[in-house]
Write an enzyme that holds these catalytic residues in place. Structure first.
Site, short mmCIF file in Angstrom:
data_model
loop_
_atom_site.label_atom_id
_atom_site.label_comp_id
_atom_site.label_asym_id
_atom_site.label_seq_id
_atom_site.Cartn_x
_atom_site.Cartn_y
_atom_site.Cartn_z
N LYS A 1 34.30 27.32 46.21
CA LYS A 1 33.70 26.05 46.66
C LYS A 1 34.33 24.88 45.93
O LYS A 1 34.45 23.81 46.46
CB LYS A 1 32.21 26.04 46.32
CG LYS A 1 31.38 27.03 47.06
CD LYS A 1 29.93 26.74 46.75
CE LYS A 1 29.15 27.98 46.39
NZ LYS A 1 29.35 28.49 45.04
N LYS B 142 36.88 28.81 33.74
CA LYS B 142 36.25 27.50 33.99
C LYS B 142 36.47 26.55 32.82
O LYS B 142 36.68 25.36 33.01
CB LYS B 142 34.75 27.66 34.29
CG LYS B 142 34.52 28.28 35.66
CD LYS B 142 33.11 28.13 36.15
CE LYS B 142 33.01 28.65 37.58
NZ LYS B 142 31.70 28.62 38.16
N LYS C 268 40.93 33.42 44.30
CA LYS C 268 39.70 33.55 45.07
C LYS C 268 39.40 32.26 45.86
O LYS C 268 39.63 31.17 45.34
CB LYS C 268 38.55 33.81 44.08
CG LYS C 268 37.24 34.17 44.73
CD LYS C 268 36.14 34.27 43.67
CE LYS C 268 35.51 32.95 43.42
NZ LYS C 268 34.12 32.97 42.92
N1 AQP Z 1 35.79 34.19 47.68
C1 AQP Z 1 34.76 35.01 47.57
N2 AQP Z 1 34.86 36.27 48.06
C2 AQP Z 1 33.81 37.13 47.97
N3 AQP Z 1 32.63 36.83 47.38
C3 AQP Z 1 32.49 35.59 46.88
N4 AQP Z 1 31.46 34.98 46.27
C4 AQP Z 1 31.81 33.70 45.98
N5 AQP Z 1 33.08 33.46 46.39
C5 AQP Z 1 33.53 34.61 46.96
C6 AQP Z 1 30.19 35.64 45.97
O1 AQP Z 1 29.14 34.81 46.42
C7 AQP Z 1 28.04 34.92 45.52
C8 AQP Z 1 27.59 33.56 45.15
O2 AQP Z 1 28.60 32.93 44.40
P1 AQP Z 1 28.28 31.67 43.54
O3 AQP Z 1 28.26 30.49 44.39
O4 AQP Z 1 27.05 31.88 42.77
O5 AQP Z 1 29.41 31.59 42.43
P2 AQP Z 1 30.94 31.73 42.42
O6 AQP Z 1 31.35 33.16 42.52
O7 AQP Z 1 31.40 31.00 41.20
O8 AQP Z 1 31.44 30.96 43.74
P3 AQP Z 1 32.53 29.84 43.85
O9 AQP Z 1 32.67 29.48 45.28
O10 AQP Z 1 33.78 30.24 43.14
O11 AQP Z 1 31.81 28.64 43.14
P4 AQP Z 1 32.41 27.64 42.11
O12 AQP Z 1 33.70 27.15 42.71
O13 AQP Z 1 31.41 26.57 41.95
O14 AQP Z 1 32.62 28.42 40.86
C9 AQP Z 1 28.48 35.76 44.33
O15 AQP Z 1 27.98 37.07 44.49
C10 AQP Z 1 29.97 35.74 44.45
O16 AQP Z 1 30.53 36.93 43.91
#
Ligand code: AQP
Length: 333
Positions: free
Chosen positions: A199, A114, A196
């Site tokens: 969002k 990040k 991955k």
């Molecule tokens: N692509 C994914 N596949 C499987 N699990 C996922 N999770 C997120 N993306 C995937 C799981 O969802 C939970 C909540 O995630 P989060 O929103 O707290 O944070 P993150 O992992 O950082 O999700 P993003 O979408 O990648 O958010 P941004 O882009 O804002 O950083 C967690 O248990 C995560 O593992």
């Protein structure tokens, strides 16, 4: 009663990655861990580690909360709340920073990734994010924490911090264990299947949102990046696109990947992608319907108020005990 804790950041509209890696799993866990209480929260304090538009953030907090319920979570053994409404999370994060080494935080892969993406300054909030997450978990003495693959390292650090505190002050925190889904722990981007699904990916075609219209869902899957050899098999290294679609289908239908390969091995990519699109559309349809009822009702706020009260009750007690344990404040009789 034992606790299970997890959160989702309101950093954008939810996609099938978060759904399959996390929410769908909670729904199953509620069935298999009926003797546990679930504390699930919208991690808005985590979201501000990167600059956000405040109105967009507020809207997303509500949307994520409504989606949690629309995805089928049962209310009986659940407290759903907004993290910033329980002040003990911020307090615990600071206290745990005093038990965490800079070197440990510097090693966190998510911070490194990040920070690299940030064009403007990297905040210290982004750096200390793992201690906030550790506090989220340790405040509730969670026995289990359901996480996707990407959060494993943060949970490992949470365990290390808990063990460190326990070694110094006697058993105080429950050392949490991860619950990682067998299939769906890492759903990949549809446009770059070695990354991955996220969002915050700037490329909207990389993901399917839970609230996307049917024709968008179909378009995204039909145009998902695959390869040219025309063989349907599970091989994430050499065939990441097809393997990702197999994972999505397997996580939705609860059918093993081997079984899906047997069913589709003699079809072409177009037929296979149409079948994947059908199952994603069918899975999301009832969620969208429930969502529009929930978001326009008073039910959501009432449930969030109850969740806030439940969480504050447990978290305030724990932080007061922790303050006392480490010698802060005045000795209470
Ligand atoms: N692509 C994914 N596949 C499987 N699990 C996922 N999770 C997120 N993306 C995937 C799981 O969802 C939970 C909540 O995630 P989060 O929103 O707290 O944070 P993150 O992992 O950082 O999700 P993003 O979408 O990648 O958010 P941004 O882009 O804002 O950083 C967690 O248990 C995560 O593992």
């Amino acid at each position: 009663m034992k606790h299970i804790v997890s959160g989702i950041q309101p950093t954008g509209s939810l996609n099938i990655g978060t759904y399959l890696g996390s929410i769908k799993n909670f729904v199953k866990l509620q069935e298999s861990y009926q003797d546990h209480h679930f504390f699930l929260f919208i991690a808005d304090l985590h979201a501000i580690t990167i600059p956000r538009d405040r109105l967009e953030l507020r809207k997303t907090i509500k949307e994520v909360a409504a989606l949690y319920l629309a995805c089928g979570l049962k209310k009986d053994n659940l407290s759903l709340f907004i993290q910033s409404e329980v002040e003990a999370h911020s307090q615990m994060s600071y206290l745990l920073q005093c038990f965490t080494y800079i070197g440990e935080l510097e090693r966190m892969t998510q911070f490194k990734e990040k920070a690299q993406k940030q064009e403007t300054g990297v905040t210290s909030g982004l750096f200390t994010y793992p201690t906030l997450m550790a506090g989220d978990i340790l405040l509730y003495d969670a026995e289990y924490v359901p996480v996707g693959d990407d959060q494993k390292q943060h949970l490992e650090l949470t365990r290390d911090i808990a063990i460190r505190v326990n070694n110094r002050f006697g058993d105080f925190f429950t050392v949490p264990k991860p619950l990682i889904p067998k299939v769906g722990a890492r759903i990949m981007s549809l446009t770059e299947p070695t990354k991955k699904m996220s969002k915050s990916d700037t490329f909207v075609k990389s993901r399917i949102l839970l609230l996307d219209d049917e024709n968008i869902i179909r378009k995204r899957i039909m145009s998902a990046v695959t390869d040219t050899d025309g063989i349907i098999k599970f091989d994430p290294k050499n065939k990441p696109g097809i393997s990702n679609l197999l994972t999505i289908m397997s996580a939705i239908t609860n059918t093993s990947i081997e079984q899906l390969v047997t069913t589709y091995q003699n079809t072409d990519y177009k037929t296979f992608k149409e079948a994947v699109a059908d199952c994603v559309v069918a899975e999301l349809k009832p969620i969208k319907e429930k969502y529009s009822t929930i978001i326009n009702s008073g039910e959501l706020d009432a449930f969030l108020d109850k969740g806030k009260a439940d969480a504050n009750r447990v978290a305030r007690k724990k932080i007061a005990k922790f303050n006392h344990k480490i010698g802060l404040g005045r000795k209470q009789k």
